[in-house]
Design a protein around this motif. Sequence first.
Motif, short mmCIF file in Angstrom:
data_model
loop_
_atom_site.label_atom_id
_atom_site.label_comp_id
_atom_site.label_asym_id
_atom_site.label_seq_id
_atom_site.Cartn_x
_atom_site.Cartn_y
_atom_site.Cartn_z
N ASN A 267 0.79 -0.81 -0.07
CA ASN A 267 -0.17 -0.30 0.48
C ASN A 267 0.48 1.18 0.22
O ASN A 267 0.82 2.35 -0.11
N MET A 270 1.93 3.61 -2.79
CA MET A 270 1.70 4.37 -4.08
C MET A 270 1.59 6.15 -3.21
O MET A 270 2.62 6.23 -2.83
N PRO A 271 1.44 6.71 -4.66
CA PRO A 271 0.24 6.74 -5.63
C PRO A 271 1.07 6.16 -7.34
O PRO A 271 2.52 6.24 -6.72
N HIS A 434 0.47 4.18 2.58
CA HIS A 434 -0.04 4.98 0.84
C HIS A 434 -0.80 6.29 2.49
O HIS A 434 -1.90 6.36 2.75
N TYR A 436 -2.86 9.31 0.98
CA TYR A 436 -3.34 9.36 0.24
C TYR A 436 -4.95 11.06 0.64
O TYR A 436 -4.64 11.90 -0.24
#
Length: 498
Positions: A267, A270-271, A434, A436
């Motif tokens: 995970n 990312m991105p 991540h 996000y």
Amino acid sequence: MQDGYNSNVTPPANNNNVENNQTNRPTIVQTDVGAKDGQDKCPRCGSTDIETNTNSGKLRCNFCRYEFDPEKVVGMVTDINQLQGQVIGSGAQDIVADTKDVLTFKCSSCGAEVVIDTSSASQARCHWCRNTLSVNQQIPNGSIPDVVLPFNINKDTAKIEIEKFVGKRKFFAHPKFKEEFTTNNIMGVYFPYMVVDINSHARFSGYGEHQVRSYSVKRGDKYETRYDADYYAVEREFDLVIDGLTIESSSDKLDTVASNKTNNVINAIMPFDIENCVKYNANYLKGYTSERRDTNVEQLSSLVGRQAKDIARYTANDTLEQYDRGVCWKDETLNVIGEQWKAAYLPVWLYSYQQINGNKKVLHYVAVNARTKETMGSVPIHMPKLFFVSFLVELCGIFGMWFVDFDYNWLFLTLGFVYFFIMYSKYRNASARHTYEKETKTNMTNVRKNDRFIEKRKGLSNSKIEGANNLKVSGTNTTSPFLSSLTENNMINEMIKK
């Protein structure tokens, strides 16, 4: 605190390649229009021996070396500001449980029948004429996505990145791991993701504080810091576009707190540059493995809602510069006007190592983003050695406490524990993820601010407003909230990464 994510969206009007029979159902965009199963042939020489050129991201004929541009998906909404209702790419539709995985194709070159098990492969060679046959049309078993992001980092480069990552973590690495470590067995893997675009309207209301001054007051023999601050009622309202929120769609990889595998490090790479995704073609998978999607939009929508709310909360922080003591939101609402889902295959170079300790087995990963070279991993630790060195550091701290004249010399007692935490985090990276809420692309418009002064507050003992939550993240899991909060510290993060 009231907390809402409202996605009662209304589907848009039909357009080309769109299926929408009932107004209360999602709009389905058929993304595999024009896709042909069987033989994909080179436009120049007709060969079926086609694969990805990792340097250019284009498809290349291995016979005549001709390269041709990939196709882009058509029919999806490109202007997210205009997105209304729920739009779903046909590759992201619900998986049908009784779908057959085994398909039979008739080779157009020699007429032989070739069987492809789509649960594990999307291509096969004809056993008579050796031509390649591919599955490009979507079947509802989660194995054919809407889009794919081609590899553009080759295996040799990935090996260097993994060796570099592990090389910085050799001192406390488990002896057996150091003996068995080799990058010869790294694999290129296409992992399944959902890419979600959201057109929304956000509204936040609560209270914020702006520090006026800080000063010291004497309490007995010690001095304590106190703060004076202005207290405000704060409201923010704005339109928000979220462009390409990326979520794992494998139930196995969604479990980022599994005790037997280090899924969280996958995970954390990312991105991806998802704007460069192209229409799915099985030739992109040649030479790589893939893992098919086993979750549906409905199963992921709650997670998407939490992460979208986090993104909105962090976006609102751009308008809160004056509230240096933080903001306590009492009401948070994100109304979704439209959302669009695409199933995607995204490329990862993956090294795995299974550590066996008695009856306990832990699968450690080191992953490389095959687009950006971002690398994250977990290395098995030789715990006796780490405990021993941490004990020596703690002894040094105890001596420092005795011999160094310092008002807070008790902090020396924490040196061994801090050292252990930094080293453990550097090797295991249990809280890596991540981010996000910061890294997803957004566009905030039509911002409305309402700040109303309430009172002056004096003699406050806390450095932040009580209940500060404008930096809260709720759409992720970590093995320890304590470890996660510590790794938010930039200085500690830099020490871990080195």
